[in-house]
Write a protein that holds these residues in place. Structure first.
Motif, short mmCIF file in Angstrom:
data_model
loop_
_atom_site.label_atom_id
_atom_site.label_comp_id
_atom_site.label_asym_id
_atom_site.label_seq_id
_atom_site.Cartn_x
_atom_site.Cartn_y
_atom_site.Cartn_z
N LEU A 67 18.25 1.90 -26.26
CA LEU A 67 18.40 0.46 -26.16
C LEU A 67 17.02 -0.18 -26.31
CD1 LEU A 67 20.84 -0.12 -23.18
CD2 LEU A 67 21.36 0.06 -25.61
N PRO A 68 16.96 -1.44 -26.70
CA PRO A 68 15.66 -2.14 -26.69
C PRO A 68 15.07 -2.13 -25.28
CG PRO A 68 17.30 -3.39 -27.91
CD PRO A 68 18.05 -2.28 -27.24
N TYR A 69 13.79 -1.94 -25.19
CA TYR A 69 13.12 -1.93 -23.91
C TYR A 69 13.09 -3.34 -23.30
CZ TYR A 69 11.34 2.70 -25.20
OH TYR A 69 11.22 4.02 -25.56
N ALA A 70 12.90 -3.40 -22.01
CA ALA A 70 12.64 -4.68 -21.37
C ALA A 70 11.37 -5.27 -21.98
CB ALA A 70 12.47 -4.49 -19.87
N ASP A 71 11.36 -6.58 -22.16
CA ASP A 71 10.20 -7.24 -22.78
C ASP A 71 8.92 -6.94 -22.01
OD1 ASP A 71 11.94 -10.28 -23.80
OD2 ASP A 71 11.75 -8.33 -24.77
N SER A 72 9.02 -6.82 -20.72
CA SER A 72 7.84 -6.63 -19.89
C SER A 72 7.17 -5.27 -20.08
CB SER A 72 8.21 -6.81 -18.41
OG SER A 72 9.24 -5.89 -18.05
N VAL A 73 7.89 -4.30 -20.67
CA VAL A 73 7.32 -2.97 -20.85
C VAL A 73 7.22 -2.56 -22.31
CG1 VAL A 73 8.29 -2.31 -18.61
CG2 VAL A 73 9.48 -1.66 -20.71
N LYS A 74 7.73 -3.39 -23.20
CA LYS A 74 7.76 -3.06 -24.62
C LYS A 74 6.36 -2.76 -25.14
CE LYS A 74 10.92 -5.39 -26.50
NZ LYS A 74 11.72 -6.49 -27.08
N GLY A 75 6.24 -1.66 -25.86
CA GLY A 75 4.95 -1.27 -26.43
C GLY A 75 4.09 -0.45 -25.48
N ARG A 76 4.50 -0.36 -24.22
CA ARG A 76 3.72 0.39 -23.23
C ARG A 76 4.49 1.58 -22.66
NH1 ARG A 76 2.42 -1.97 -18.59
NH2 ARG A 76 4.24 -3.37 -18.58
N PHE A 77 5.79 1.44 -22.53
CA PHE A 77 6.63 2.49 -21.96
C PHE A 77 7.46 3.14 -23.07
CE2 PHE A 77 7.20 0.76 -17.34
CZ PHE A 77 5.82 0.60 -17.25
N THR A 78 7.71 4.44 -22.90
CA THR A 78 8.53 5.17 -23.86
C THR A 78 9.49 6.08 -23.11
OG1 THR A 78 6.74 5.19 -25.49
CG2 THR A 78 8.56 6.73 -25.82
N ILE A 79 10.78 5.95 -23.42
CA ILE A 79 11.79 6.83 -22.84
C ILE A 79 12.07 7.95 -23.82
CG2 ILE A 79 13.74 5.49 -23.74
CD1 ILE A 79 15.22 6.14 -21.12
N SER A 80 12.28 9.14 -23.31
CA SER A 80 12.57 10.28 -24.17
C SER A 80 13.40 11.30 -23.41
CB SER A 80 11.27 10.93 -24.66
OG SER A 80 10.53 11.45 -23.57
N ARG A 81 14.09 12.14 -24.16
CA ARG A 81 14.86 13.20 -23.52
C ARG A 81 13.94 14.37 -23.20
NH1 ARG A 81 20.02 11.43 -23.43
NH2 ARG A 81 20.30 13.02 -21.83
N GLY A 82 14.20 15.03 -22.11
CA GLY A 82 13.45 16.21 -21.76
C GLY A 82 13.95 17.42 -22.54
N ASN A 83 13.31 18.54 -22.34
CA ASN A 83 13.70 19.75 -23.05
C ASN A 83 15.04 20.28 -22.58
OD1 ASN A 83 11.38 19.80 -24.63
ND2 ASN A 83 10.23 20.91 -23.06
N ALA A 84 15.34 20.11 -21.31
CA ALA A 84 16.61 20.59 -20.76
C ALA A 84 17.67 19.52 -20.95
CB ALA A 84 16.45 20.93 -19.28
N LYS A 85 18.91 19.94 -21.01
CA LYS A 85 20.02 19.00 -21.14
C LYS A 85 20.05 18.07 -19.95
CE LYS A 85 25.05 18.92 -21.69
NZ LYS A 85 26.29 19.72 -21.69
N ASN A 86 20.41 16.83 -20.21
CA ASN A 86 20.55 15.83 -19.15
C ASN A 86 19.28 15.62 -18.34
OD1 ASN A 86 23.19 15.30 -19.91
ND2 ASN A 86 24.03 16.84 -18.52
N THR A 87 18.17 15.59 -19.05
CA THR A 87 16.91 15.19 -18.44
C THR A 87 16.31 14.06 -19.27
OG1 THR A 87 15.61 16.83 -19.67
CG2 THR A 87 16.46 17.50 -17.51
N VAL A 88 15.57 13.21 -18.62
CA VAL A 88 14.96 12.08 -19.30
C VAL A 88 13.58 11.81 -18.71
CG1 VAL A 88 15.95 10.32 -17.77
CG2 VAL A 88 15.39 9.72 -20.13
N ASN A 89 12.67 11.37 -19.56
CA ASN A 89 11.32 11.05 -19.13
C ASN A 89 11.01 9.59 -19.42
OD1 ASN A 89 10.72 13.85 -18.53
ND2 ASN A 89 10.57 14.16 -20.74
N LEU A 90 10.09 9.03 -18.67
CA LEU A 90 9.58 7.69 -18.94
C LEU A 90 8.06 7.77 -18.93
CD1 LEU A 90 10.45 4.72 -19.41
CD2 LEU A 90 9.98 4.35 -16.97
N GLN A 91 7.47 7.69 -20.10
CA GLN A 91 6.01 7.67 -20.23
C GLN A 91 5.54 6.24 -20.10
OE1 GLN A 91 3.81 10.29 -20.56
NE2 GLN A 91 2.20 8.72 -20.34
N MET A 92 4.68 5.99 -19.12
CA MET A 92 4.22 4.63 -18.84
C MET A 92 2.72 4.58 -19.09
SD MET A 92 6.43 3.85 -15.39
CE MET A 92 5.54 5.04 -14.41
#
Length: 123
Positions: free
Chosen positions: A58-83
Motif C-alpha cells: 500500500l502507499p506509505y503514510a505521508d509522514s514516513v514516505k521516502g524514509r521507511f520501507t516495509i519488506s517481507r522477511g525470509n521466513a513465511k509470515n514475517t515482515v520488517n520495517l526499515q526506518m
C-alpha cells in the motif's frame, strides 16, 4: 488464533535508523497480509505501512514516505520495517498487524495485533 511478535525497537538519535521485525504464527495460519501502525503519546493510532502476502505494498503514510520501507522477511509470515532518517516525531509505540483477508489503512481491517514495541527518537 494468530500471534504476532515484534522486535527491534529502541532509542536512537535523530537522523539514525532502526529496523523492526514481526513474525506471525498460528496453528492454522496460511498467508497473511501484514503491516505496521504506530501510536504517539496523546495521539490516535495511525497507519504506517502495509504489504499484501503477494508482495504488493500500500502507499506509505505521508509522514514516513521516502524514509521507511516495509519488506517481507525470509521466513513465511514475517515482515520488517526499515526506518531511516528518523525524526523525534517518529517517537511512538509501533504495532505489527495482520489480516488473513483484506488490507487497508484502517485499524478495523486488522484483527491481529502485536504487543507493540517502543521507538524513541531523541533530538
Amino acid at each position: 488464533q494468530v500471534q504476532l511478535v515484534e522486535s527491534g525497537g529502541g532509542l536512537v538519535q535523530a537522523g539514525g535508523s532502526l529496523r523492526l521485525s514481526c513474525a506471525a504464527s498460528g496453528r492454522t495460519l496460511g498467508s497473511v497480509n501484514m503491516g505496521w501502525f504506530r501510536q504517539a503519546p496523546g495521539k490516535d493510532r495511525e497507519f504506517v505501512a502495509a504489504m499484501h502476502w503477494t508482495g504488493s505494498k500500500l502507499p506509505y503514510a505521508d509522514s514516513v514516505k521516502g524514509r521507511f520501507t516495509i519488506s517481507r522477511g525470509n521466513a513465511k509470515n514475517t515482515v520488517n520495517l526499515q526506518m531511516n532518517s528518523l525524526k523525534p516525531e517518529d517517537t511512538a509505540v509501533y504495532y505489527c498487524v495482520a489480516a488473513t483477508t483484506g488490507i487497508g489503512t484502517s485499524i478495523t481491517m486488522y484483527p491481529y495485533w502485536g504487543q507493540g514495541t517502543q521507538v524513541t527518537v531523541s533530538s
